[in-house]
Design an enzyme around this catalytic site. Structure first.
Site, PDB file in Angstrom:
ATOM      1  N   SER A   4     -15.399 -33.098  92.480  1.00 22.29           N
ATOM      2  CA  SER A   4     -15.190 -34.264  92.233  1.00 22.29           C
ATOM      3  C   SER A   4     -14.359 -34.564  91.023  1.00 22.29           C
ATOM      4  CB  SER A   4     -16.629 -34.858  92.015  1.00 22.29           C
ATOM      5  OG  SER A   4     -16.717 -36.067  90.852  1.00 22.29           O
ATOM      6  N   TYR A  64     -24.603 -34.352  86.363  1.00 19.60           N
ATOM      7  CA  TYR A  64     -23.554 -34.561  87.696  1.00 19.60           C
ATOM      8  C   TYR A  64     -22.260 -33.818  87.012  1.00 19.60           C
ATOM      9  CZ  TYR A  64     -20.807 -36.148  91.374  1.00 19.60           C
ATOM     10  OH  TYR A  64     -19.710 -36.169  92.242  1.00 19.60           O
TER      11      TYR A  64
END
Length: 252
Positions: free
Chosen positions: A130, A143
């Site tokens: 990501s 995250y």
């Protein structure tokens, strides 16, 4: 027949990658925790399914034993999870779970099969990541930490694998139209507004780009192109990009 191992294969990018590889004639080992989803995948493409938690060392050791010495030609570390929270709103259990996937799953799978690749002198390991691996956005502490750990694992492997015939590749996608946002209500609304300037990729788009990376291996790939441009700007002016992301990120 070339052999690929794909984690996170029960949905999203992982599932699409399994289907794309099978369509190309690869033998595929599909790994994920959700057995029912894997059974549906197997009925669609005849992949060999292995329901297990890739972040469980004993489960990965059992997978390695079950292959009886066979070593994949390709590993796609596509397992990933995690919700977006500030650090003080993230429980220790949730933090550990977010480090399990993607980081520990990629670490354990790669660690299990890397010796065989090195002995053979060939292979490719692709880590699916990501943009948070480069520049976190507000309310994404653990995250982003887990994604950053995966990117660092790739960079360390690049150093260790130089000249070995085994390659580590890192591919980063922007927003993907998978079931992630459905499984994490309220998350999509927290995306920085800058993310709306580049197109949303489908899981099939991502699988096609992964196949391109297999055909033309390189250390790093970023998609879509506009996001790659933004990350180039980040490398030159990290403070500016950090500020833009912060002021364009919605407050929860």
């Amino acid at each position: 027949m070339a052999l690929a191992l794909v984690t996170g294969a029960s949905s999203g990018v992982g599932r699409a990658t399994v289907l794309a590889l099978r369509a190309r004639g690869w033998e595929v080992l599909a790994v994920a925790r959700r057995a029912a989803h894997l059974e549906d995948l197997a009925s669609d493409c005849a992949a060999a399914i292995h329901p297990l938690d890739a972040a469980d060392p004993k489960a990965v050791d059992a997978l390695l034993e079950s292959l009886r010495g066979r070593t994949p030609d390709l590993i796609v570390n596509a397992a990933g999870a995690g919700r977006w929270h500030r650090l003080e709103d993230t429980s220790p259990a949730e933090a550990r779970a977010m480090m399990d996937a993607p980081f520990f799953a990629a670490f354990l799978i790669t660690r299990a099969f890397l010796p065989g690749m090195l002995k053979r002198g060939s292979g490719q390991i692709i880590h699916v990541n990501s943009p948070a691996a480069y520049q976190p956005w507000p309310h994404s502490a653990l995250y982003a930490a887990s994604r950053g750990a995966l990117r660092s694992l790739h960079e360390a492997l690049r150093q260790d694998l130089a000249g070995s015939g085994v390659m580590s590749s890192h591919i980063t996608f922007g927003k993907v139209s998978s079931d992630y946002f459905l499984s994490n209500p309220g998350t999509e609304e927290r995306l920085p507004k800058i993310a709306k300037t580049f197109r949303t990729l489908s899981p099939d788009d991502c699988a096609t780009l992964i196949l391109r990376l297999i055909d033309r291996p390189k250390a790093e790939a970023i998609h879509p192109p506009l996001m790659a441009f933004y990350l180039t700007v980040w490398r030159v002016w990290p403070g500016l990009v950090r500020w833009i992301i912060r002021i364009t990120s919605p407050r929860p």
